[in-house]
Design an enzyme around this catalytic site. Structure first.
Site, short mmCIF file in Angstrom:
data_model
loop_
_atom_site.label_atom_id
_atom_site.label_comp_id
_atom_site.label_asym_id
_atom_site.label_seq_id
_atom_site.Cartn_x
_atom_site.Cartn_y
_atom_site.Cartn_z
N PHE A 33 20.13 53.48 49.34
CA PHE A 33 19.07 52.60 49.91
C PHE A 33 20.93 51.71 49.38
O PHE A 33 20.97 50.85 49.95
CB PHE A 33 17.53 51.09 50.48
CG PHE A 33 17.78 50.97 49.01
CD1 PHE A 33 17.35 51.42 48.02
CD2 PHE A 33 18.23 49.53 48.79
CE1 PHE A 33 17.22 51.27 47.12
CE2 PHE A 33 17.67 48.81 47.38
CZ PHE A 33 16.79 49.06 46.54
N LYS A 34 21.11 52.58 48.23
CA LYS A 34 21.99 51.20 47.30
C LYS A 34 22.99 51.20 47.72
O LYS A 34 23.64 50.63 47.42
CB LYS A 34 22.17 52.02 46.24
CG LYS A 34 20.67 52.23 45.16
CD LYS A 34 19.93 51.48 44.80
CE LYS A 34 18.81 50.95 43.53
NZ LYS A 34 17.76 52.05 43.63
#
Ligand SMILES: *Cc1c(COP(=O)(O)O)cnc(C)c1O
Length: 492
Positions: A108-109
């Site tokens: 998700f970064k």
């Protein structure tokens, strides 16, 4: 929009300055002066695509950024994702999963780090800064690769990533150490993530060192979630998921939704808290930790205490005791009083502990529910979930799912809940394959192939390609050597 340091010892900044600096001069984190209200804009956001929603949310904070340019940057960043940057899947009645791992590095970064290079460059332009920027990043596994991919080969920027030598999964390590580009560097640091993060924070507040580099035309910035430029793009997917649920007629506009967030540095869930503050109808924010359950204890007792054993788990990106972004929540809880926040952070660095009073704990429990999941329960959840839904959870997402199961048992599952899925299971193939099949395979590439056969979920290209990529970075360092390593790289 002005941004203030949570510790009150730095001058106010606009968004550009806050993003370029990354962290305030006094070691505090930048927070916006207020939360823009988007409750009346939800209807309007229904018809937007992901990039438009992101630009819309961001523009409320980044007032001096040119809107058209911001929108183009969002379109470009999210074109690097699979078809939809943040799709919501329905798994069961009142149970949804928000998949945030469709970007270039499968975590998700990517949502924030594909965009941060633009936010930083435009921020420098807006602030009239001509220096080169050196990004320093401590990583618990996923930020590092996402930041490297975002910044590699960008002009006017160099990036240096520090990861805990024994603290990341093998695929995560390979993703980082095989990165291409001539403006990147990756260093393994002895110790755990907290040691790494503290050492990097120390460099950020070393005024003499900053001055020396500035005289050589180099300034520091951060790609960690302490940087508001990391946080802001994450707010957008809470809004987007909500709009998707309304659009699919799963919920009615205005209906409350719970979000379940696997938490480490408290960045992802803090973005959810900001979304709620901005008028998104959020029920509970469920803070899920692994065996390193310092946050669970905090939400239960008001005591934040890092004097405890540190555990290595199969969800390494959450193996954190000092959750940096909690400082932003503390600031709010203490009625935005920087003196109080500063005193607590001082206590944290000197005694490894601080405390908020009982009334505030009760107040927080209206918004947050916190619990943790041990290793056996995490593996079991992956196995059971696959049996029930034929869906493969990564260990971080499984922590969230397991904590949500407990919450639903205690409180009922009558409110729709969205589980944030933060990584592809193929970043952790050995543990996931074992959880699903009962058989252990230590070679991550063999495990990935076996997992593919077992689950019929294809191995992502990025993972398969790692096998033949040469390892470029093998440097190992002690904490107290980082400054010298940074100096050498900065002045090269
Ligand atoms: C970083 C990370 C988390 C934790 O997010 P925070 O913002 O640090 O709380 C959870 N899962 C994965 C896969 C991550 O990479």
């Amino acid at each position: 929009m002005k941004f203030y340091s949570t510790r009150g010892g730095a001058s106010a900044a606009n968004a550009s300055e806050a993003i370029v600096k990354g962290i305030a001069e006094d070691g505090g984190l930048f927070v916006p002066e207020r939360y823009p209200d988007l409750s009346l804009s939800l209807e309007e956001m229904l018809d937007m695509d992901y990039a438009e929603r992101a630009a819309f949310v961001l523009s409320k904070f980044l007032e001096e950024y040119d809107y058209e340019e911001l929108l183009r940057a969002c379109e470009e960043a999210y074109s690097r994702f699979d078809e939809d940057a943040a799709p919501v899947l329905k798994l069961d009645e009142n149970l949804y999963i928000l998949e945030l791992f469709h970007g270039p590095t499968l975590a998700f970064k990517d949502i924030a780090l594909t965009l941060l290079p633009y936010l930083l460059r435009a921020g420098c332009d807006n602030a009239g800064i001509k220096d080169d920027v050196l990004i320093l990043t401590a990583t618990s596994g996923d930020t590092g690769k996402a930041a490297l991919e975002g910044f590699k080969n960008k002009k006017g920027v160099k990036i240096m990533v520090f990861y805990p030598d024994e603290g990341v999964a093998e695929m995560q390590r390979l993703q980082m150490t095989t990165t291409e580009g001539d403006n990147v560097s990756v260093v393994a640091v002895e110790g755990n993530f907290d040691d790494c993060q503290t050492a990097v924070k120390k460099i950020f507040t070393d005024e003499a060192f900053k001055k020396e580099l500035k005289e050589n035309g180099v300034i520091f910035s951060s790609a960690n979630s302490m940087n508001f430029g990391r946080l802001a793009p994450q707010i957008a997917y809470y809004f987007s998921a909500y709009c998707d649920l309304v659009g699919a007629e799963e919920i009615k506009m205005g209906q409350k939704v719970d979000f379940v967030v696997p938490t480490g540095n408290f960045g992802d869930i803090l973005a959810g808290y900001y979304a709620k503050k901005m008028g998104l109808p959020v029920g509970k924010l469920i803070c899920a930790s692994n065996k390193n359950n310092v946050l669970t204890d905090f939400f239960e007792t008001g005591v934040y205490d890092v004097n405890r054993e540190f555990f290595k788990t199969m969800s390494p990106s959450m193996d954190i005791l000092v959750s940096s972004n909690l400082e932003r929540l503390i600031f709010d809880v203490e009625n935005r009083d920087p003196e109080k926040t500063k005193a607590m952070m001082k206590s944290l660095s000197e005694k490894g502990r601080y405390e908020i009073d009982r009334a505030r704990v009760a107040h927080l429990s209206e918004t947050f529910y916190a619990n943790f999941c041990a290793e056996e329960a995490c593996a079991e959840t992956i196995g059971n979930f696959f049996e029930e839904y034929e869906y493969v959870l990564d260990p971080h997402t499984a922590v969230a799912m397991s904590v949500y199961d407990g919450y639903a048992c205690e409180n009922g599952a009558d409110r729709p809940a969205v589980i944030l899925s933060t990584a592809s299971p193929y970043k952790f193939p050995s543990d996931v394959y074992e959880a699903i099949s009962g058989k252990y395979e230590s070679d991550p590439f063999v495990a990935a192939e076996k997992l593919e056969k077992e689950s019929a979920v294809p191995v992502p290209e990025q993972i398969a390609a790692l096998k033949s990529k040469p390892v470029r970075f093998m440097k190992k360092a002690k904490k107290d050597e980082l400054k010298e390593i940074v100096r050498e790289f900065a002045l090269k």
